[in-house]
Design a protein around this motif. Sequence first.
Motif, PDB file in Angstrom:
ATOM      1  N   ALA A   1       4.764 -27.208 -14.528  1.00  0.00           N
ATOM      2  CA  ALA A   1       3.844 -28.179 -15.367  1.00  0.00           C
ATOM      3  C   ALA A   1       2.614 -28.188 -14.433  1.00  0.00           C
ATOM      4  O   ALA A   1       1.334 -28.272 -14.927  1.00  0.00           O
TER       5      ALA A   1
ATOM      6  N   THR B   1       6.057 -35.909 -17.224  1.00  0.00           N
ATOM      7  CA  THR B   1       7.213 -35.157 -16.721  1.00  0.00           C
ATOM      8  C   THR B   1       8.297 -35.804 -16.152  1.00  0.00           C
ATOM      9  O   THR B   1       9.500 -35.515 -16.330  1.00  0.00           O
TER      10      THR B   1
ATOM     11  N   ARG C   1      10.986 -27.297 -13.638  1.00  0.00           N
ATOM     12  CA  ARG C   1      10.004 -27.916 -14.813  1.00  0.00           C
ATOM     13  C   ARG C   1       8.889 -28.769 -14.435  1.00  0.00           C
ATOM     14  O   ARG C   1       7.843 -28.438 -14.691  1.00  0.00           O
TER      15      ARG C   1
END
Lengths: 600, 216
Positions: free
Chosen positions: B117, B54, B113
Amino acid sequence: MEKDARPSWDNPMQFVLACVSYAVGLGNVWRFPYLCQMHGGGGFMIPYLLMLVLEGIPLFSMELAIGQKMRMGSIGAWSAINPYLGGVGIASVITSLYLCLYYNVINAWSFWYLFHSFQSVLPWAECPVNANRTGYLEECEVATATQYFFYRETLNVSSSIDENGGMHMGQALCLLLAWMIVYLFTVRGVKSTGKVVYFTATFPYVVLFVYLIRGVTLHGALNGVKYMFTPKLEQLANPQTWINAATQIFFSLGLGFGSLIAFASYNHHNNNFERQAIIVSLINSGTSIFASLVTFSIYGFKATFNYESCLQRMRLLLLNTFDMAEDTITLDNIDYWFSELNRTHPLQFANLIPKLETCDLEAELDTAVEGTGLAFIVYSEAIKNMPASQLWSVLYFSMLLLLGMGSMLGNVTAIITPLRDFKVLARNFSNETLNGLVCLFCLLLGLGFTTRSGNYWFTMFNEYGATFSLLFIVLIEVVTVSYLYGLKRFEKDIEDMLGHKPNWYWKIMWAFVSPLLLISLFIFYIVDYIRGGTPTYQAWDQELGKSVVMEYPWYGQAFIALLLVSSVCCVPAAALYAFCTKKQKVAPPREHSISAVTGV
Amino acid sequence: MFGLLLLLCLPPALGAVDFSDYENGYQVRLSIKTALGDEAYEWNESEMFLFRATIAFAMRQFTKTEAYGIDNIVVRNQTQRVSFWFIVTSPENPAQTVEKETVEKAIRRSRNRINNAFLLTDKTLEFLGIPPTLAAPISPATPPWLIVFGVVIGLVCAGIVALLTSSVVKRRRGNKAKQLPEEEDPAKGTDKGITCEDRNGVYNQGFSDDDRLTQL
């Protein structure tokens, strides 16, 4: 001459409910629990109930008797009792006027909070974010979110009474609404008031009951209730306890404003006011105790919540400093870990000490608050942590509104009834117009309380506008009735109305006990004023995020003096006026009018 | 949030970390059990793999290149707390670390985001030194309180108007009735001789008996 029939209550129940609605007000919710906490919890009941019996019930009954007998508002009634004492009535009306001016501002605040409860997230639950969205507004960080909402968004308060600002438009709108509702409820006099009190007297009890159930089922509520009801009997030795019990009974029943006289003046001549006085006084005190039960469960919940948040913060601090897995430290074994980590890593632990907070449940419970701070800050803080907080918020502020509105009805009636007794006004103005003018006048003056420094003027009115004058007024009242008018004549009047003479309890209270109590309260107040030095008030400091004590400026102190003197000096001024005008006439009319009062 | 601020104040000598390598690095702290309770997942190598992916994703989004890979994210000093340090190395030159400010900007942009995750929030997935981006306040066109206020004041106005018109109508009807011969209550107006005005012409109402006029 042709006289219109004096309007009256549709049935005695309306009168009782009106008295309950008037007497049961915000003071029962925000003053009594505070006194209870300050003066030893359950032990405070002893002086409180004793004072109820010694001064509350007798004085209440006396005012009802006067109103019912004289069938006029306070000015007319006192002029009829003794032509030199019409000033007592005028003082009552002026004090009621002061009360009306500032009391409806509280209702405006309740409206503001009520309308703001219709949002998905309560606005006082979270701080607003700052300009670049990296954190919260500084003032809100230093204080709490609820305090910020009250002082900044609701009041937009300035930092001292000297700094005036513009009017807060939202507050002004809410005040307008509050006065419109008061007008709607009193527009036709007792005909409209009588119907409204069915609701304003009973609905707060429904909400209190619902809150009681919610309150005692909250986590940690029992801590608060236990704390409150544990009697600390050593407080009974403190004279302040007894003084506060006496003043609480006195102010809670709303004596001296003329509202009770006004309400009773619309009664049927043979209405059994004696029994009603006992009922209403007991209901009033019972409501205080009931409300403090609710308040203390809320306190307990809030204190436990804060205590556990403190423990959580300490737990996180330990976890982060010593990089331990999350589930090693829980709230239960945190004490063990404190000592363990101190032992195994003394140096690191020593570095940590400045950040450690002592989490103390007792200390949280000890923070007693009264007044607007309790109602709008402490309660809203507790509410925001409840599940379904919008619902509880709406319920709570509606209850505050109804309590406040109910008392306002009495206050406005206390002004309008004596005004209507003047033939000049009654002939030229209809009921609706006169009531409208009074409401409009109070609204325009009350707009001053919606300015940025308005909260400080509000506090001034709250503390000085009605306290001292009322003691003076009621003292004159009871001395007049017992000695100037004569207890014998008063007994005969009551026998005429009720069919029996008042028994020894009433006579002893009216003649000896209540006047003595009132005189001692009066002396205490004077001594307190003198010893207190310059009057001070609490100003909100934006940078520190808390209230600081400041002295009133010279014009503030002058205004306080004006407030006190303006109502008190009506009594001697009117007596002097009556004396001068009587002197101009030929014969002394005094004996004539007094003997005519008792004859029928 | 408070833990983040508290740790910022801690003197740097805590913990056995050699800080000279990590001036461009960030410390990360995860509080999985606090966030998820019973549904907390175990932190293992695969989760670390996801984390590195990520961050690489965030760097890619920010620099708008596809240069960054998992190997560019170097992780050190994992603890049981679930906290560790990471640095981002430049794709062209693995020995060189990317500037702290660039990393910060990249992470701030893709913070949402990254949080999602791991099913965590800004508070439970902390990047120490990177302030969280708080959600912009939703300011609707009309504040909601004004709407409720409008409704209530409308109702009150309607009530007042209704009451006033009904009393005006009643009075007009009363006036019309007065034009017809009045039926008088014979007791009215004569006062049964009780109107004892005293010599000064003041009508003392204290003793007047107007019981017959009350309605009870």
